[in-house]
Scaffold this motif. Structure first.
Motif, mmCIF file in Angstrom:
data_model
loop_
_atom_site.group_PDB
_atom_site.id
_atom_site.type_symbol
_atom_site.label_atom_id
_atom_site.label_comp_id
_atom_site.label_asym_id
_atom_site.label_seq_id
_atom_site.Cartn_x
_atom_site.Cartn_y
_atom_site.Cartn_z
ATOM 1 N N TYR A 32 40.230 126.879 -40.376
ATOM 2 C CA TYR A 32 39.756 128.232 -40.618
ATOM 3 C C TYR A 32 40.951 129.107 -40.997
ATOM 4 C CZ TYR A 32 41.846 129.236 -36.162
ATOM 5 O OH TYR A 32 42.753 129.368 -35.158
ATOM 6 N N GLN A 34 42.092 133.401 -40.834
ATOM 7 C CA GLN A 34 41.759 134.712 -40.291
ATOM 8 C C GLN A 34 42.479 135.788 -41.086
ATOM 9 O OE1 GLN A 34 42.175 135.211 -36.052
ATOM 10 N NE2 GLN A 34 41.634 133.099 -35.599
ATOM 11 N N TYR A 36 43.719 139.916 -40.826
ATOM 12 C CA TYR A 36 43.998 141.026 -39.930
ATOM 13 C C TYR A 36 44.466 142.226 -40.751
ATOM 14 C CZ TYR A 36 44.022 137.774 -35.966
ATOM 15 O OH TYR A 36 43.675 136.845 -35.010
ATOM 16 N N PHE A 46 42.086 142.269 -35.827
ATOM 17 C CA PHE A 46 41.284 141.220 -36.452
ATOM 18 C C PHE A 46 40.175 141.816 -37.304
ATOM 19 C CE2 PHE A 46 39.131 137.326 -37.050
ATOM 20 C CZ PHE A 46 37.784 137.554 -36.837
ATOM 21 N N GLY A 94 46.935 126.843 -35.851
ATOM 22 C CA GLY A 94 47.770 125.725 -35.494
ATOM 23 C C GLY A 94 47.459 125.371 -34.060
ATOM 24 N N PHE A 95 48.094 124.364 -33.494
ATOM 25 C CA PHE A 95 47.809 123.985 -32.118
ATOM 26 C C PHE A 95 48.203 125.119 -31.182
ATOM 27 C CE2 PHE A 95 46.811 121.384 -28.688
ATOM 28 C CZ PHE A 95 47.809 121.476 -27.731
ATOM 29 N N GLN A 96 47.240 125.708 -30.542
ATOM 30 C CA GLN A 96 47.439 126.774 -29.560
ATOM 31 C C GLN A 96 48.034 128.048 -30.146
ATOM 32 O OE1 GLN A 96 46.145 126.609 -26.767
ATOM 33 N NE2 GLN A 96 46.063 124.509 -26.064
ATOM 34 N N LYS A 97 48.124 128.170 -31.461
ATOM 35 C CA LYS A 97 48.747 129.365 -32.016
ATOM 36 C C LYS A 97 48.271 129.581 -33.444
ATOM 37 C CE LYS A 97 52.633 126.592 -33.573
ATOM 38 N NZ LYS A 97 54.055 126.271 -33.425
ATOM 39 N N LEU A 98 48.589 130.758 -33.984
ATOM 40 C CA LEU A 98 48.310 131.076 -35.373
ATOM 41 C C LEU A 98 49.622 131.174 -36.143
ATOM 42 C CD1 LEU A 98 45.662 133.947 -35.062
ATOM 43 C CD2 LEU A 98 45.240 131.566 -35.678
ATOM 44 N N PHE A 100 51.101 133.223 -39.245
ATOM 45 C CA PHE A 100 50.794 134.393 -40.061
ATOM 46 C C PHE A 100 51.593 134.392 -41.353
ATOM 47 C CE2 PHE A 100 48.127 137.271 -37.613
ATOM 48 C CZ PHE A 100 48.226 136.749 -36.340
ATOM 49 N N GLY A 101 50.984 134.941 -42.390
ATOM 50 C CA GLY A 101 51.723 135.246 -43.602
ATOM 51 C C GLY A 101 52.475 136.554 -43.394
#
Lengths: 110, 116
Positions: A32, A34, A36, A46, A94-98, A100-101
């Motif tokens: 997925y 997201q 913001y 968000f 990602g695993f347990q985290k996002l 960001f760009g």
């Protein structure tokens, strides 16, 4: 490594037009993405989440698309208003985290 | 409803001084907690994240450290600040658990740190 790339140049548009922001990702498609919104001096807020199997998602004047072939997500604001001026961030899971760009700054002129 | 608090809002510290930034979350249990830094005009850099009390994962090796002494409390510390530590520090939380990577993150108001 998984990267998220957004246009670092500010996008200037006139009120009433549609703003389109681009988010490109590398390597495998995330489950997925997201989006913001961040105003100066504030934390990100968000807006929308779109899953890999969803081509398009809408929320009021906002629309997000997810193209796994192009490895790209587009974020549209229709009938833009000066109040839409902000920095918009894209993030992938990602695993347990996002991840960001760097965000794209949108400036809507009256 | 859930709320996230950060303090202080702004901080001016001399080089070499210690740092302690605190973040607390209300209205949820066992959240994942995150510390980010954002340099002026730059993107979000994930510094630390925690999936439970006493569990800290470091993303960027530097002179900062994090601790989670309680379920809804996350602390960012430094023994000696560097000029390069200046920036906007953001705390965030998300729903915890195995599917946490799918979850939205909710950010605090941030702390603006200036190291002189």
């Amino acid at each position: 490594s998984q990267k998220i790339e957004q246009n670092s140049e500010a996008l200037n548009i006139q009120e009433g037009k549609t703003a389109t922001l681009t988010c490109n990702y590398t390597n495998y498609s995330p489950a997925y993405l997201q989006w913001y919104r961040q105003d100066p001096g504030r934390g990100p807020v968000f807006l929308l989440l779109i899953r890999e199997n969803e081509k398009e998602k809408r929320k009021e004047r906002l629309k997000v698309t997810f193209d796994t072939t192009l490895k790209q997500s587009l974020f549209h604001i229709t009938a833009s208003q000066p109040a839409d001026s902000a920095t918009y961030l894209c993030a992938r899971g990602g695993f347990q985290k996002l991840v960001f760009g760097t965000g794209t700054r949108l400036l809507v002129s009256p | 409803s859930q709320t996230i608090h950060q303090w202080p809002a702004t901080l001016v510290q001399p080089v070499g001084s210690p740092l302690s930034l605190e973040c607390t979350v209300e209205g949820t249990s066992n959240p994942n907690l995150y510390w980010y830094r954002q340099a002026a005009g730059r993107g979000l850099q994930l510094l630390f994240y925690s999936v439970g009390i006493g569990q800290i994962s470091s993303e960027v090796p530097q002179n900062l450290s994090a601790s989670r002494p309680q379920d809804r409390q996350f602390i960012l510390s430094s023994k000696k600040l560097l000029l390069s530590d200046s920036g906007f520090y953001l705390c965030a939380w998300s729903v915890g658990g195995l599917a946490a990577y799918q979850e939205t993150q909710y950010f605090g108001p941030g702390t603006r740190l200036l190291v002189l």
